[in-house]
Scaffold this active site. Structure first.
Site, PDB file in Angstrom:
ATOM      1  N   SER A  97      52.764 -48.688  -3.289  1.00 52.73           N
ATOM      2  CA  SER A  97      52.367 -47.351  -2.835  1.00 52.73           C
ATOM      3  C   SER A  97      51.220 -47.393  -1.834  1.00 52.73           C
ATOM      4  O   SER A  97      50.769 -46.364  -1.363  1.00 52.73           O
ATOM      5  CB  SER A  97      51.977 -46.487  -4.035  1.00 52.73           C
ATOM      6  OG  SER A  97      50.881 -47.070  -4.690  1.00 52.73           O
ATOM      7  N   THR A 109      48.003 -44.078  -4.904  1.00 48.55           N
ATOM      8  CA  THR A 109      47.013 -44.307  -3.855  1.00 48.55           C
ATOM      9  C   THR A 109      45.785 -45.071  -4.350  1.00 48.55           C
ATOM     10  O   THR A 109      45.309 -44.802  -5.444  1.00 48.55           O
ATOM     11  CB  THR A 109      46.509 -42.926  -3.378  1.00 48.55           C
ATOM     12  OG1 THR A 109      47.619 -42.157  -3.018  1.00 48.55           O
ATOM     13  CG2 THR A 109      45.530 -43.065  -2.244  1.00 48.55           C
ATOM     14  N   ARG A 111      54.955 -35.672   6.968  1.00 47.37           N
ATOM     15  CA  ARG A 111      54.184 -35.228   5.804  1.00 47.37           C
ATOM     16  C   ARG A 111      52.885 -36.026   5.692  1.00 47.37           C
ATOM     17  O   ARG A 111      52.865 -37.248   5.808  1.00 47.37           O
ATOM     18  CB  ARG A 111      55.016 -35.423   4.535  1.00 47.37           C
ATOM     19  CG  ARG A 111      54.324 -34.990   3.235  1.00 47.37           C
ATOM     20  CD  ARG A 111      53.620 -36.142   2.534  1.00 47.37           C
ATOM     21  NE  ARG A 111      53.143 -35.750   1.204  1.00 47.37           N
ATOM     22  CZ  ARG A 111      52.387 -36.535   0.441  1.00 47.37           C
ATOM     23  NH1 ARG A 111      52.023 -37.721   0.853  1.00 47.37           N
ATOM     24  NH2 ARG A 111      52.002 -36.113  -0.741  1.00 47.37           N
ATOM     25  N   VAL A 112      51.795 -35.328   5.483  1.00 47.21           N
ATOM     26  CA  VAL A 112      50.501 -35.957   5.258  1.00 47.21           C
ATOM     27  C   VAL A 112      50.025 -35.520   3.882  1.00 47.21           C
ATOM     28  O   VAL A 112      50.084 -34.342   3.546  1.00 47.21           O
ATOM     29  CB  VAL A 112      49.485 -35.525   6.337  1.00 47.21           C
ATOM     30  CG1 VAL A 112      48.085 -36.020   5.996  1.00 47.21           C
ATOM     31  CG2 VAL A 112      49.913 -36.030   7.710  1.00 47.21           C
ATOM     32  N   THR A 132      47.006 -45.230   1.525  1.00 44.07           N
ATOM     33  CA  THR A 132      48.289 -44.992   0.847  1.00 44.07           C
ATOM     34  C   THR A 132      49.425 -44.990   1.852  1.00 44.07           C
ATOM     35  O   THR A 132      49.196 -44.828   3.055  1.00 44.07           O
ATOM     36  CB  THR A 132      48.263 -43.628   0.115  1.00 44.07           C
ATOM     37  OG1 THR A 132      49.480 -43.453  -0.619  1.00 44.07           O
ATOM     38  CG2 THR A 132      48.134 -42.470   1.090  1.00 44.07           C
ATOM     39  N   THR A 169      43.876 -39.250  -6.829  1.00 49.20           N
ATOM     40  CA  THR A 169      45.190 -39.859  -6.650  1.00 49.20           C
ATOM     41  C   THR A 169      46.215 -38.992  -7.367  1.00 49.20           C
ATOM     42  O   THR A 169      45.893 -38.367  -8.374  1.00 49.20           O
ATOM     43  CB  THR A 169      45.218 -41.300  -7.204  1.00 49.20           C
ATOM     44  OG1 THR A 169      46.543 -41.832  -7.076  1.00 49.20           O
ATOM     45  CG2 THR A 169      44.811 -41.360  -8.669  1.00 49.20           C
ATOM     46  N   GLY A 170      47.419 -38.956  -6.826  1.00 48.21           N
ATOM     47  CA  GLY A 170      48.459 -38.170  -7.493  1.00 48.21           C
ATOM     48  C   GLY A 170      49.262 -37.344  -6.520  1.00 48.21           C
ATOM     49  O   GLY A 170      49.467 -37.753  -5.373  1.00 48.21           O
ATOM     50  N   ASP A 171      49.706 -36.205  -6.990  1.00 48.72           N
ATOM     51  CA  ASP A 171      50.543 -35.336  -6.186  1.00 48.72           C
ATOM     52  C   ASP A 171      49.709 -34.644  -5.115  1.00 48.72           C
ATOM     53  O   ASP A 171      49.200 -33.545  -5.295  1.00 48.72           O
ATOM     54  CB  ASP A 171      51.209 -34.305  -7.112  1.00 48.72           C
ATOM     55  CG  ASP A 171      52.190 -33.415  -6.370  1.00 48.72           C
ATOM     56  OD1 ASP A 171      52.255 -33.503  -5.124  1.00 48.72           O
ATOM     57  OD2 ASP A 171      52.875 -32.631  -7.038  1.00 48.72           O
ATOM     58  N   GLY A 172      49.597 -35.334  -3.975  1.00 46.75           N
ATOM     59  CA  GLY A 172      48.698 -34.894  -2.922  1.00 46.75           C
ATOM     60  C   GLY A 172      49.030 -33.541  -2.340  1.00 46.75           C
ATOM     61  O   GLY A 172      48.138 -32.801  -1.919  1.00 46.75           O
TER      62      GLY A 172
END
Ligand SMILES: *[C@@H]1O[C@H](CO)[C@@H](O)[C@H](O)[C@H]1NC(C)=O
Ligand SMILES: *[C@@H]1O[C@H](CO)[C@@H](O)[C@H](O)[C@H]1NC(C)=O
Ligand SMILES: *[C@@H]1O[C@H](CO)[C@@H](O)[C@H](O)[C@H]1NC(C)=O
Length: 338
Positions: free
Chosen positions: A66, A198, A226-227, A216, A249-252
């Protein structure tokens, strides 16, 4: 007398969450990244050097697939990278998003900070900037990313991140057009639960300098362009040498709407304990998105640290790494999600 001294020494070390400076803390069990950052500090490097080398180590090792090249191919099969670095003394930030063909995204982020007046460069132009700064352009595709991509094509491009589009995203691939009839499938979001690990890192030294960074390759099967939260200051990371640092970190896509790293640092500035600051930042998101996948690490200026995560299937405990003058080596830590 000797026993008495020994007990005093131990008790002065043990409570208070084992705080000591310098400190390196990073998301996930990315131990070699911690070691690289710690050794940068030990050999006289700055906190920025530590964060850059730590994150770069993950980019080279493709931590969990990742971070770095050859992971998380987007809808067109390409791997693109996001990274950020922040100087907590000067509040300067350098970041890149949707970076193509360059492996060392955190290095390019630092170049943005040190060789431009800007904060964030994106896409093809960021790659051109990087090449001009001496970074090598190379294909980020690997056999592994080709396989992930071809399996996805075979599976009718599922899961994906489109919603309200035609054709029905559960049945076929794009190109997609807007249509108000299709509902986003929940399955699609959850299928990617392990696709956003990330690296986020904070480094503090004994002289009060602090830095933070992230790197990441984003979400697997993301819509091109997508950013995520990682290169967004205050979302992926934030640091102020007078208050502390945080990294998420996670669902950005969800997390960046709440600037959790900024929130946690501001809470620590107001004297809130790092663990409590981390928890508040997660709670704020939970209020709106109870099912979001995410975690955050926090450290204040005295080297006290904490972490918090949202409890969902697949994330009940969050692991992170710590190295400080007390451990003198990377140590795996964990926190129970709530
Ligand atoms: C960490 O570094 C060691 C020593 O260089 C190496 O053998 C190991 O494979 C690395 N770990 C990962 C996960 O890449
Ligand atoms: C990648 O796949 C090609 C053929 O598809 C093969 O020749 C090559 O050895 C593979 N590379 C690696 C590193 O596995
Ligand atoms: C950092 O957090 C610890 C633990 O809550 C606290 O004792 C300490 O005073 C904090 N440091 C600062 C500078 O606020």
């Amino acid at each position: 007398m000797f026993t008495f001294l020994l007990i005093c020494t131990l008790t002065s070390l043990l409570p208070l969450g084992h705080a000591s400076l310098p400190l390196v803390i990073n998301t996930w069990p990315f131990k070699n990244a911690t070691a690289a950052a710690w050794s940068a500090l030990q050999s006289g490097g700055s906190v920025l050097d530590a964060v850059e080398r730590g994150c770069a180590r993950c980019e080279m090792e493709q931590c969990d697939g990742s971070v770095g090249y050859g992971g998380s191919p987007d809808e067109s099969g390409e791997t693109t990278l996001d990274a950020l670095i922040m100087n907590g003394d000067t509040m300067e930030v350098g970041a890149v998003a949707d970076l193509r063909r360059i492996k060392n995204a955190i290095g390019v982020a630092r170049a943005v900070m040190e060789h431009t007046e800007h904060t964030l460069l994106v896409g093809e132009s960021a790659s051109v900037f990087a090449e001009n700064m001496g970074f090598i352009a190379e294909d980020l595709t690997t056999n592994k990313s080709v396989n992930i991509f071809s399996e996805w094509l075979k599976g009718s491009c599922q899961p994906n991140y489109r919603k309200n589009v035609s054709p029905d995203p559960s049945k076929s691939c794009g190109p997609y057009r807007p249509k108000a009839t299709w509902k986003q499938s929940k399955r699609a979001r959850h299928a990617n639960i392990h696709a956003h690990d990330t690296i986020g890192m904070i480094a503090l030294d004994r002289d009060g300098h602090a830095a933070a960074g992230t790197s990441t390759n984003g979400l697997t099967h993301k819509v091109p362009g997508r950013v995520g939260d990682s290169p967004i200051v205050g979302a992926g990371a934030y640091v102020d040498s007078l208050a502390g640092g945080a990294a998420a970190t996670g669902d950005g896509d969800v997390m960046m709407r709440f600037l959790p790293s900024y929130l946690a640092v501001e809470l620590m500035r107001a004297g809130v304990d790092p663990s409590a600051a981390c928890k508040s930042a997660i709670s704020r998101i939970k209020r709106h998105y109870s099912e979001f996948f995410g975690a955050i690490i926090c450290a204040n200026t005295t080297g006290h640290y904490g972490a918090a995560c949202n409890k969902v299937p697949g994330l009940t405990k969050f692991h992170f790494m710590v190295a400080n003058s007390e451990t003198n080596t990377p140590v795996l830590k964990s926190v129970d999600c709530f």
